[in-house]
Design a protein around this motif. Sequence first.
Motif, PDB file in Angstrom:
ATOM      1  N   ALA A 147      32.317 -60.024  11.949  1.00  0.00           N
ATOM      2  CA  ALA A 147      32.665 -60.139  13.370  1.00  0.00           C
ATOM      3  C   ALA A 147      31.659 -59.403  14.256  1.00  0.00           C
ATOM      4  N   LEU A 148      31.052 -58.347  13.705  1.00  0.00           N
ATOM      5  CA  LEU A 148      30.036 -57.586  14.444  1.00  0.00           C
ATOM      6  C   LEU A 148      28.633 -58.147  14.223  1.00  0.00           C
ATOM      7  N   ALA A 149      28.536 -59.204  13.433  1.00  0.00           N
ATOM      8  CA  ALA A 149      27.258 -59.827  13.074  1.00  0.00           C
ATOM      9  C   ALA A 149      26.314 -58.813  12.418  1.00  0.00           C
ATOM     10  N   ILE A 150      26.891 -57.924  11.608  1.00  0.00           N
ATOM     11  CA  ILE A 150      26.101 -56.964  10.837  1.00  0.00           C
ATOM     12  C   ILE A 150      25.775 -57.613   9.496  1.00  0.00           C
ATOM     13  N   GLU A 151      24.504 -57.734   9.206  1.00  0.00           N
ATOM     14  CA  GLU A 151      24.080 -58.304   7.931  1.00  0.00           C
ATOM     15  C   GLU A 151      24.196 -57.249   6.835  1.00  0.00           C
ATOM     16  N   ILE A 159      27.916 -52.375  -1.024  1.00  0.00           N
ATOM     17  CA  ILE A 159      27.161 -53.108  -0.012  1.00  0.00           C
ATOM     18  C   ILE A 159      26.037 -52.241   0.525  1.00  0.00           C
ATOM     19  N   ARG A 160      25.033 -52.915   1.087  1.00  0.00           N
ATOM     20  CA  ARG A 160      23.914 -52.232   1.728  1.00  0.00           C
ATOM     21  C   ARG A 160      23.748 -52.846   3.113  1.00  0.00           C
ATOM     22  N   LEU A 161      23.690 -51.980   4.123  1.00  0.00           N
ATOM     23  CA  LEU A 161      23.440 -52.407   5.482  1.00  0.00           C
ATOM     24  C   LEU A 161      22.438 -51.464   6.118  1.00  0.00           C
ATOM     25  N   LEU A 162      21.865 -51.883   7.213  1.00  0.00           N
ATOM     26  CA  LEU A 162      20.912 -51.020   7.903  1.00  0.00           C
ATOM     27  C   LEU A 162      21.618 -49.793   8.459  1.00  0.00           C
ATOM     28  N   MET A 163      21.015 -48.629   8.273  1.00  0.00           N
ATOM     29  CA  MET A 163      21.573 -47.399   8.835  1.00  0.00           C
ATOM     30  C   MET A 163      21.707 -47.538  10.354  1.00  0.00           C
ATOM     31  N   LYS A 164      20.741 -48.199  10.964  1.00  0.00           N
ATOM     32  CA  LYS A 164      20.782 -48.403  12.417  1.00  0.00           C
ATOM     33  C   LYS A 164      22.033 -49.194  12.817  1.00  0.00           C
ATOM     34  N   ASP A 165      22.366 -50.239  12.056  1.00  0.00           N
ATOM     35  CA  ASP A 165      23.579 -51.014  12.352  1.00  0.00           C
ATOM     36  C   ASP A 165      24.827 -50.175  12.148  1.00  0.00           C
ATOM     37  N   GLU A 193      24.732 -47.628  15.232  1.00  0.00           N
ATOM     38  CA  GLU A 193      24.768 -48.177  16.595  1.00  0.00           C
ATOM     39  C   GLU A 193      25.788 -49.291  16.806  1.00  0.00           C
ATOM     40  N   ARG A 194      26.296 -49.889  15.719  1.00  0.00           N
ATOM     41  CA  ARG A 194      27.234 -50.987  15.886  1.00  0.00           C
ATOM     42  C   ARG A 194      28.579 -50.742  15.206  1.00  0.00           C
ATOM     43  N   PHE A 195      28.533 -50.318  13.929  1.00  0.00           N
ATOM     44  CA  PHE A 195      29.785 -50.112  13.203  1.00  0.00           C
ATOM     45  C   PHE A 195      30.590 -48.950  13.783  1.00  0.00           C
ATOM     46  N   LEU A 196      29.974 -47.778  13.886  1.00  0.00           N
ATOM     47  CA  LEU A 196      30.716 -46.602  14.361  1.00  0.00           C
ATOM     48  C   LEU A 196      31.298 -46.788  15.763  1.00  0.00           C
ATOM     49  N   PRO A 197      30.549 -47.329  16.736  1.00  0.00           N
ATOM     50  CA  PRO A 197      31.181 -47.575  18.038  1.00  0.00           C
ATOM     51  C   PRO A 197      32.353 -48.561  17.945  1.00  0.00           C
ATOM     52  N   ALA A 198      32.262 -49.529  17.061  1.00  0.00           N
ATOM     53  CA  ALA A 198      33.332 -50.523  16.927  1.00  0.00           C
ATOM     54  C   ALA A 198      34.616 -49.917  16.361  1.00  0.00           C
ATOM     55  N   VAL A 199      34.485 -48.864  15.538  1.00  0.00           N
ATOM     56  CA  VAL A 199      35.676 -48.188  15.010  1.00  0.00           C
ATOM     57  C   VAL A 199      36.009 -46.942  15.837  1.00  0.00           C
TER      58      VAL A 199
END
Length: 190
Positions: free
Chosen positions: A28-32, A154-160, A163-169
């Motif tokens: 939903a956050l379009a995090i790869e 899973i592996r995701l970019l630290m930047k994502d 900057e994206r996951f933490l604000p969303a939660v």
Amino acid sequence: MLQLQKGRPQSTEGREAKEIKTYDFLDALAIEYERVDHEPVMTMEACEEIDELLGNVLCKNLLLTDRKRSVYFLLMIRADKRLDTKVLSHRLGTSRLSFAKGEEMEELLHLTPGSLTAMGLIFDTEHRVDVLIDEALCDETYLSCHPCVNTSSIRLLMKDFRERFLPAVHHELKVVSLDPDEEGENGESK
């Protein structure tokens, strides 16, 4: 043989709801992210082969609490680093920290021992858990973690993540130095 795959599994059969919720949330956050399925892992040694495939620095997650069990911290730390709870307690200005119990992990993050992950913050809707990261991990390109179960990683970019996951939660990340000799101004961690 372990195999790295892109994104969520094609089938949800045999997978726990909290794992699927993790994929739904990231999608939903379009995090790869990339994923590897594996046997249950309960120790850092068992994670070494998985993290080698993911190409990451091995990271461990610890759920800590104060003496009153009123404050909780999810600490992300390099696996090869030793944690001195006395130093960290001093830097955070809290009473001596200890490890939270499995029941607390389940209550706060819907996770069981062996599957502790920052992805569990999806379930911390009351924001009772503060997120700490060892400054030694901050410059890593990727973050690897479990998707709320210890049978996949899973592996995701630290930047994502930052900057994206933490604000969303609705959680903020506090960077801490875990080195006993490194203190910033006023005795706090950097």
